[in-house]
Design an enzyme around this catalytic site. Structure first.
Site, short mmCIF file in Angstrom:
data_model
loop_
_atom_site.label_atom_id
_atom_site.label_comp_id
_atom_site.label_asym_id
_atom_site.label_seq_id
_atom_site.Cartn_x
_atom_site.Cartn_y
_atom_site.Cartn_z
N ARG A 1 -7.22 0.92 1.76
CA ARG A 1 -7.48 -0.42 1.18
C ARG A 1 -8.64 -0.65 1.41
O ARG A 1 -8.88 -1.10 2.48
CB ARG A 1 -6.41 -1.54 1.56
CG ARG A 1 -5.73 -2.10 0.79
CD ARG A 1 -4.60 -2.90 1.32
NE ARG A 1 -3.24 -2.63 1.00
CZ ARG A 1 -2.86 -3.59 -0.19
NH1 ARG A 1 -3.50 -4.43 -0.65
NH2 ARG A 1 -1.52 -3.21 -0.69
N ASN B 1 7.03 -7.42 2.84
CA ASN B 1 7.64 -6.02 2.97
C ASN B 1 9.11 -5.84 2.70
O ASN B 1 9.60 -5.02 3.10
CB ASN B 1 7.43 -5.78 4.52
CG ASN B 1 7.60 -4.45 5.13
OD1 ASN B 1 7.43 -3.50 4.26
ND2 ASN B 1 8.21 -4.12 6.05
N ALA B 2 9.54 -6.73 1.74
CA ALA B 2 11.14 -6.59 1.12
C ALA B 2 11.05 -5.23 0.47
O ALA B 2 10.09 -4.99 -0.31
CB ALA B 2 11.24 -7.78 0.49
N ASP C 1 7.13 9.36 0.32
CA ASP C 1 6.66 8.56 1.75
C ASP C 1 6.39 9.79 2.58
O ASP C 1 5.57 9.67 3.22
CB ASP C 1 7.98 7.79 2.24
CG ASP C 1 7.40 7.11 3.59
OD1 ASP C 1 6.37 6.55 3.60
OD2 ASP C 1 8.46 7.10 4.42
N ARG D 1 7.94 -2.92 10.97
CA ARG D 1 8.05 -1.95 12.20
C ARG D 1 7.72 -2.97 13.34
O ARG D 1 6.34 -3.67 13.07
CB ARG D 1 7.34 -0.76 12.05
CG ARG D 1 7.96 0.45 11.34
CD ARG D 1 7.25 1.73 11.08
NE ARG D 1 6.40 1.66 10.13
CZ ARG D 1 5.11 1.75 10.06
NH1 ARG D 1 4.66 1.84 11.23
NH2 ARG D 1 4.38 1.62 8.69
N CYS E 1 0.13 0.45 0.60
CA CYS E 1 -1.05 0.84 0.03
C CYS E 1 -0.96 1.29 -1.26
O CYS E 1 -1.70 1.87 -1.97
CB CYS E 1 -2.09 1.44 0.90
SG CYS E 1 -2.60 0.59 2.26
N THR F 1 3.77 4.38 -3.33
CA THR F 1 5.08 4.55 -4.06
C THR F 1 4.49 4.65 -5.63
O THR F 1 5.15 5.30 -6.68
CB THR F 1 6.23 3.48 -3.96
OG1 THR F 1 6.72 3.63 -2.51
CG2 THR F 1 7.55 3.65 -4.76
C1 SPV Z 1 6.35 2.38 6.15
O1 SPV Z 1 6.09 1.47 6.57
O2 SPV Z 1 5.28 3.62 6.17
C2 SPV Z 1 7.46 2.87 5.42
C3 SPV Z 1 8.50 2.03 5.96
O3 SPV Z 1 7.52 3.82 4.51
S1 SPV Z 1 9.10 2.35 7.42
O4 SPV Z 1 10.34 2.95 7.31
O5 SPV Z 1 9.07 1.18 8.22
O6 SPV Z 1 8.07 3.28 8.21
MN MN Z 2 5.78 5.15 4.99
#
Ligand code: SPV
Ligand code: MN
Length: 652
Positions: free
Chosen positions: A441, A407-408, A309, A106, A293, A296
């Site tokens: 964390r 972040n892959a 999520d 992001r 962190c 999942t």
């Molecule tokens: C996160 O970064 O918390 C995600 C992926 O779940 S994103 O779509 O980038 O938010």
């Molecule tokens: Mn997320």
């Protein structure tokens, strides 16, 4: 206070289409007969005007209406391969998409809330005045769709009919983004009008990757118009920046819950998962953790996985706490996903039968994806997020380029995952949540698990999450506060959000209160009298922490009362560790649960200082900190700065 429909609606102001005649004209110009017919099925005028204005703004060559039919889904898969946004892999239905090397997460420095003059936002968020956003979009976004096909999809964030579900439009020139939406969200083309009517609002997301070159990235923007529930995203592809049905709309959902459904709903950055026992008892958890962190992983430990999520929570008529997952797929980090820790996911990723979009991993010469921490022999070369890769490759600054980006991710349907409880996940009544967890964390302070003494305590646990930076945000560094692990997605002042939490969890309408716990998987040996950064715990221990909470929530055991809340007794954990066939010596328990009082006090001071800088923070927060501080100081006076659980029990 947030006001909807305030200020000009940028999309319609720039698009310039104000009525259905105008909309129909542009539909006829850009849609072939087949797509025009698909579009004509939709009657909701607000949605049609949004779509018409998005077309007018971006001026694509043509428009494709995605109804979610198998035929349309297939068309989008094929378009993505033809266009080159994805490439086919050796495994059937697996593809790879790469985001630009500089856009692997992001882009928080280019992410803004569009606000009206005088409107307050979170002090941690960026905002842009409506007039400036108008200018930016007018200059940079207009005509961005030339030469492209604009894709339009009709989705719901949640099961149709659920009180917290919201219908949403995804409008994008990116086949990858729409393909991802096809896996992550429920198509409701056929019910869209009814859902829009029932809910009274729709969310709109407008995106184009533009030319998608590194040189355009400085101009990339993610704009969220809080007043018009519309997002704009440009010059980028990473799903967290572009598939704004996810975090863009989550931010709107947080606003809607905080300002318009106080004491009724919450919108959280939480997994939802359940534990079923052989006697049929089933207990659902909702748990917050900052991005990257282990959210999942925790969700996958459940026997009844619902989501990894996001969670929409509400108080039902019968006084229970209910939750739905606004999504129906995962966009999960693959680093450290392996056979031992994540058997369900590994089956999806390594065996045939699941549609998977991979992003930013290494693809070897045989079209097979590889990632860091998968527990397999890594290849010596391939192609990854930085192009051709060979073992030992360095970047321009002389740092080794990892095989895959931390972040892959992998995108797939929840229904492909072995422990998914699809019937519960699709139930518009939601699942009943009995346990809420908050984690971060934290290498040196909090124990692996502790439970708030009451609702206020629970809210304060959420408010006090602290976490080391992860790879999920471009440029993030250091340890920082992560209130409710939702902070990156809270548009308004934190005080408003916190207040809504106190009101919700203390509500007399909430008759069956959940237990609210802190979780921390990241304590190190170094912080507990040993050496180094190695963790005291392992991934498989998560089952034990959740198992203990399950028993506590069902009144099956007692816990040790401490100033920070309740913690487990050694004997109870020992039994649970036996259940996962792991030795659990008392010495390890002592390390994990001993109170390092100075660290805890410093943590309280740190949080308190930060919250004191913000306006209108509820006194309940400070009262709770003060009460915890006094209890900790009393322990310190009696036993010194390191206090064992045995000593705490002696005091009680
Ligand atoms: C996160 O970064 O918390 C995600 C992926 O779940 S994103 O779509 O980038 O938010
Ligand atoms: Mn997320």
């Amino acid at each position: 206070m947030l006001e909807l429909k305030k200020g000009i609606d940028i999309l319609s102001a720039i698009g310039g289409i104000q009525n259905m005649d105008g909309a129909e004209r542009i539909f006829e110009e850009k849609c072939d007969p087949e797509n025009l017919e698909k579009l004509h099925f939709i009657k909701n005028e607000e949605a049609l005007l949004k779509i018409a204005n998005a077309i007018s703004l971006m001026t694509p060559d043509s428009v494709f209406i995605n109804t979610g039919s198998e035929e349309d889904l297939q068309k989008i898969r094929e378009m993505s391969l033809t266009k080159g946004e994805e490439k086919a892999l050796a495994m059937k239905a697996h593809t790879i998409h790469y985001d630009l090397p500089q856009e692997q997460a992001r882009i928080i420095d280019r992410t803004y809330y569009i606000v009206n003059e005088g409107e307050k936002t979170s002090v941690l968020a960026r905002k842009i005045l409506r007039s400036d956003a108008f200018q930016y979009i007018n200059t940079n976004f207009k005509g961005i769709g030339k030469g492209k096909i604009l894709l339009v999809g009709f989705f719901s964030r949640g099961p149709v009919g659920a009180q917290a579900a919201i219908p949403a439009l995804e409008i994008t020139t990116s086949t990858y983004v729409m393909h991802s939406a096809n896996l992550l969200y429920r198509h409701v083309y056929h019910q869209f009008d009814d859902e829009a009517e029932r809910r009274g609002i729709i969310l709109t997301n407008v995106h184009s990757e533009g030319p998608n070159r590194p040189e355009d990235l400085p101009n990339a923007r993610v704009f969220m118009d809080r007043s018009w529930l519309t997002t704009f995203s440009m010059f980028c592809t990473y799903a967290g920046n572009t598939l704004l049905l996810k975090k863009g709309n989550h931010r709107f959902a947080v606003d809607l819950a905080t300002y318009f459904r106080k004491e009724e709903e919450l919108s959280e950055h939480m997994f939802i998962t359940g534990l079923s026992r052989s006697d049929g008892r089933k207990t659902y958890f909702a748990g917050a953790a900052p991005s990257g962190c282990g959210k999942t992983t925790t969700a996958m430990v459940g026997t009844d996985f619902i989501g990894d999520d996001l969670a929409q929570l509400w108080i039902a008529e019968d006084g229970t706490l209910r939750a739905i997952n606004p999504e129906c797929g995962i966009f999960g980090i693959v680093q450290d996903v392996n056979r031992e820790g994540d058997p369900y996911l590994m089956k999806c990723l390594r065996e045939e039968g699941t549609e998977v979009i991979w992003t930013n991993v290494l693809i070897d010469d045989h079209g097979v994806p590889h990632w860091v921490g998968n527990g397999e022999e890594p290849p010596k070369k391939g192609v990854n997020f930085q192009g051709e890769w060979v073992e030992g490759k360095m970047d321009e600054t002389g740092k080794p380029v990892p095989l895959s980006h931390p972040n892959a991710r992998c995108t797939l349907l929840n229904s492909a995952i072995g422990n998914y409880n699809e019937s519960d996940a699709e139930d518009p009544k939601g699942v009943e949540i009995k346990v809420i967890t908050y984690s971060g964390r934290d290498s040196d302070t909090m124990p692996p698990v502790w439970v708030g003494k009451n609702s206020d305590h629970g809210v304060v646990i959420g408010a006090s999450i602290l976490s080391a930076a992860t790879a999920t945000e471009v440029g993030a560094k250091g340890v920082r506060r992560q209130p409710w692990a939702n902070e990156p997605f809270i548009p308004g002042p934190l005080a408003d959000y916190m207040n809504a939490q106190f009101v919700f969890f203390n509500s007399p309408k909430l008759k069956t209160k959940p237990i609210m716990a802190g979780l921390n998987y990241f304590l190190t040996h170094g912080a507990r009298g040993g050496e180094g950064k190695a963790l005291l715990g392992e991934k498989r221990d998560v089952k034990v922490w959740l198992g203990w909470l399950e028993k506590l929530a069902n009144n099956e055991l007692d816990a040790v009362e401490t100033p920070i809340g309740f913690i487990p007794k050694y004997e109870d954990l020992k039994i649970l560790f036996d259940g996962i066939e792991k030795e659990y010596p008392k010495t390890l328990y002592d390390k994990q649960f001993a109170f390092y009082i100075d660290n805890m006090l410093a943590r309280i001071d740190f949080q308190e200082e930060a919250y004191k800088k913000e306006e209108n923070i509820s006194p309940r927060l400070f009262e709770s900190y003060q009460e915890q501080r006094m209890g900790l100081e009393a322990l310190k006076e009696k036993y010194g700065s390191i206090v064992s659980v045995d000593q705490i029990m002696e005091t009680a």
